[in-house]
Design a protein around this motif. Structure first.
Motif, PDB file in Angstrom:
ATOM      1  N   ASP A   1       0.803  -1.223   0.000  1.00 29.24           N
ATOM      2  CA  ASP A   1       0.000   0.000   0.000  1.00 29.24           C
ATOM      3  C   ASP A   1       0.835   1.271   0.000  1.00 29.24           C
ATOM      4  OD1 ASP A   1       1.067   0.049   2.512  1.00 29.24           O
ATOM      5  OD2 ASP A   1      -0.816   0.423   3.543  1.00 29.24           O
ATOM      6  N   GLY A   2       2.114   1.170  -0.322  1.00 28.42           N
ATOM      7  CA  GLY A   2       2.931   2.372  -0.229  1.00 28.42           C
ATOM      8  C   GLY A   2       4.034   2.452  -1.256  1.00 28.42           C
ATOM      9  N   ILE A   3       4.929   3.384  -1.013  1.00 32.50           N
ATOM     10  CA  ILE A   3       6.052   3.638  -1.907  1.00 32.50           C
ATOM     11  C   ILE A   3       7.324   3.796  -1.081  1.00 32.50           C
ATOM     12  CG2 ILE A   3       4.671   4.745  -3.706  1.00 32.50           C
ATOM     13  CD1 ILE A   3       5.605   7.445  -2.573  1.00 32.50           C
ATOM     14  N   TYR A   4       8.469   3.661  -1.751  1.00 29.22           N
ATOM     15  CA  TYR A   4       9.759   3.905  -1.125  1.00 29.22           C
ATOM     16  C   TYR A   4      10.354   5.185  -1.702  1.00 29.22           C
ATOM     17  CZ  TYR A   4       9.805  -0.799   0.766  1.00 29.22           C
ATOM     18  OH  TYR A   4       9.508  -1.931   1.464  1.00 29.22           O
ATOM     19  N   LEU A   5      10.898   6.006  -0.837  1.00 29.79           N
ATOM     20  CA  LEU A   5      11.634   7.191  -1.261  1.00 29.79           C
ATOM     21  C   LEU A   5      13.105   6.945  -0.984  1.00 29.79           C
ATOM     22  CD1 LEU A   5       9.383  10.035   0.191  1.00 29.79           C
ATOM     23  CD2 LEU A   5       9.403   9.127  -2.122  1.00 29.79           C
ATOM     24  N   TYR A   6      13.961   7.386  -1.881  1.00 30.15           N
ATOM     25  CA  TYR A   6      15.399   7.218  -1.691  1.00 30.15           C
ATOM     26  C   TYR A   6      16.137   8.310  -2.443  1.00 30.15           C
ATOM     27  CZ  TYR A   6      15.335   5.216  -6.378  1.00 30.15           C
ATOM     28  OH  TYR A   6      15.167   5.024  -7.719  1.00 30.15           O
ATOM     29  N   LYS A   7      17.386   8.512  -2.083  1.00 31.26           N
ATOM     30  CA  LYS A   7      18.216   9.520  -2.731  1.00 31.26           C
ATOM     31  C   LYS A   7      19.016   8.851  -3.836  1.00 31.26           C
ATOM     32  CE  LYS A   7      18.364  12.546   1.188  1.00 31.26           C
ATOM     33  NZ  LYS A   7      19.146  13.407   2.044  1.00 31.26           N
ATOM     34  N   ARG A   8      18.753   9.247  -5.048  1.00 37.91           N
ATOM     35  CA  ARG A   8      19.359   8.638  -6.222  1.00 37.91           C
ATOM     36  C   ARG A   8      20.876   8.791  -6.252  1.00 37.91           C
ATOM     37  NH1 ARG A   8      20.568  10.486 -10.898  1.00 37.91           N
ATOM     38  NH2 ARG A   8      19.549  12.455 -10.576  1.00 37.91           N
ATOM     39  N   ASN A   9      21.415   9.848  -5.665  1.00 39.70           N
ATOM     40  CA  ASN A   9      22.862  10.073  -5.727  1.00 39.70           C
ATOM     41  C   ASN A   9      23.658   9.037  -4.923  1.00 39.70           C
ATOM     42  OD1 ASN A   9      21.672  11.354  -3.495  1.00 39.70           O
ATOM     43  ND2 ASN A   9      23.402  12.708  -3.221  1.00 39.70           N
ATOM     44  N   TYR A  10      22.998   8.205  -4.114  1.00 38.85           N
ATOM     45  CA  TYR A  10      23.673   7.127  -3.386  1.00 38.85           C
ATOM     46  C   TYR A  10      23.551   5.786  -4.110  1.00 38.85           C
ATOM     47  CZ  TYR A  10      23.730  10.346   0.561  1.00 38.85           C
ATOM     48  OH  TYR A  10      23.941  11.422   1.370  1.00 38.85           O
ATOM     49  N   CYS A  11      23.051   5.784  -5.330  1.00 38.71           N
ATOM     50  CA  CYS A  11      22.686   4.547  -6.021  1.00 38.71           C
ATOM     51  C   CYS A  11      23.566   4.254  -7.227  1.00 38.71           C
ATOM     52  CB  CYS A  11      21.234   4.647  -6.485  1.00 38.71           C
ATOM     53  SG  CYS A  11      20.101   5.000  -5.162  1.00 38.71           S
ATOM     54  N   THR A  12      23.415   3.003  -7.715  1.00 42.77           N
ATOM     55  CA  THR A  12      24.074   2.578  -8.943  1.00 42.77           C
ATOM     56  C   THR A  12      23.063   1.812  -9.789  1.00 42.77           C
ATOM     57  OG1 THR A  12      24.802   0.492  -7.973  1.00 42.77           O
ATOM     58  CG2 THR A  12      26.331   2.353  -7.815  1.00 42.77           C
ATOM     59  N   GLY A  13      23.434   1.544 -11.050  1.00 40.99           N
ATOM     60  CA  GLY A  13      22.595   0.722 -11.917  1.00 40.99           C
ATOM     61  C   GLY A  13      21.193   1.268 -12.110  1.00 40.99           C
ATOM     62  N   ASP A  14      20.213   0.360 -12.096  1.00 43.46           N
ATOM     63  CA  ASP A  14      18.818   0.751 -12.320  1.00 43.46           C
ATOM     64  C   ASP A  14      18.325   1.792 -11.326  1.00 43.46           C
ATOM     65  OD1 ASP A  14      18.612  -0.935 -14.456  1.00 43.46           O
ATOM     66  OD2 ASP A  14      17.466  -2.473 -13.416  1.00 43.46           O
ATOM     67  N   TRP A  15      18.903   1.814 -10.162  1.00 43.60           N
ATOM     68  CA  TRP A  15      18.465   2.738  -9.108  1.00 43.60           C
ATOM     69  C   TRP A  15      18.983   4.154  -9.307  1.00 43.60           C
ATOM     70  CZ3 TRP A  15      14.825   1.294  -5.720  1.00 43.60           C
ATOM     71  CH2 TRP A  15      14.560  -0.078  -5.635  1.00 43.60           C
ATOM     72  N   SER A  16      19.907   4.358 -10.232  1.00 40.78           N
ATOM     73  CA  SER A  16      20.500   5.690 -10.384  1.00 40.78           C
ATOM     74  C   SER A  16      20.161   6.373 -11.706  1.00 40.78           C
ATOM     75  CB  SER A  16      22.027   5.593 -10.264  1.00 40.78           C
ATOM     76  OG  SER A  16      22.559   4.870 -11.346  1.00 40.78           O
ATOM     77  N   TYR A  17      19.190   5.853 -12.439  1.00 40.07           N
ATOM     78  CA  TYR A  17      18.826   6.479 -13.716  1.00 40.07           C
ATOM     79  C   TYR A  17      18.513   7.957 -13.522  1.00 40.07           C
ATOM     80  CZ  TYR A  17      18.169   2.010 -16.164  1.00 40.07           C
ATOM     81  OH  TYR A  17      18.347   0.801 -16.744  1.00 40.07           O
ATOM     82  N   ASN A  18      19.109   8.779 -14.377  1.00 40.91           N
ATOM     83  CA  ASN A  18      18.781  10.202 -14.352  1.00 40.91           C
ATOM     84  C   ASN A  18      17.386  10.459 -14.906  1.00 40.91           C
ATOM     85  OD1 ASN A  18      21.283  10.859 -13.354  1.00 40.91           O
ATOM     86  ND2 ASN A  18      22.157  11.130 -15.364  1.00 40.91           N
TER      87      ASN A  18
END
Length: 100
Positions: free
Chosen positions: A58-75
């Motif tokens: 029932d929800g979503i995750y928020l995260y900071k993209r600048n700490y990510c790689t691969g699929d998680w860091s798409y601009n």
């Protein structure tokens, strides 16, 4: 949680990422989710008026993209992202015609 159009900190909403995604298939490399920075936000108060099904998702995750790689860091992801119109125009205005 406010909508992305009202929250200038949120750049996009990606409907296709899940904390279980840990591999970038297009590059064939590991792409671990940013578990240390992910924060879960329930949307029950919004969804309960229109959906009466399983509350486990029932929800979503928020995260900071600048700490990510691969699929998680798409601009910029055209396959499942939602962006503010003015942000897209700003990005396009800084690109050369060849890059567009």
């Amino acid at each position: 949680l406010r909508s992305p159009s009202l929250n200038s900190v949120v750049f996009n909403f990606s409907s296709r990422l899940h904390p279980g995604i840990s591999w970038t298939q297009t590059r064939d490399v590991a792409s671990p989710p940013p578990r240390d920075t992910m924060k879960y936000h329930s949307l029950t108060q919004y969804l309960s008026k229109v959906y009466k099904g399983d509350k486990a998702h029932d929800g979503i995750y928020l995260y900071k993209r600048n700490y990510c790689t691969g699929d998680w860091s798409y601009n910029f992801d055209l396959s499942g992202g939602v962006y503010r119109y003015n942000d897209v125009l700003t990005l396009l205005s800084h690109m050369t015609e060849e890059d567009k």
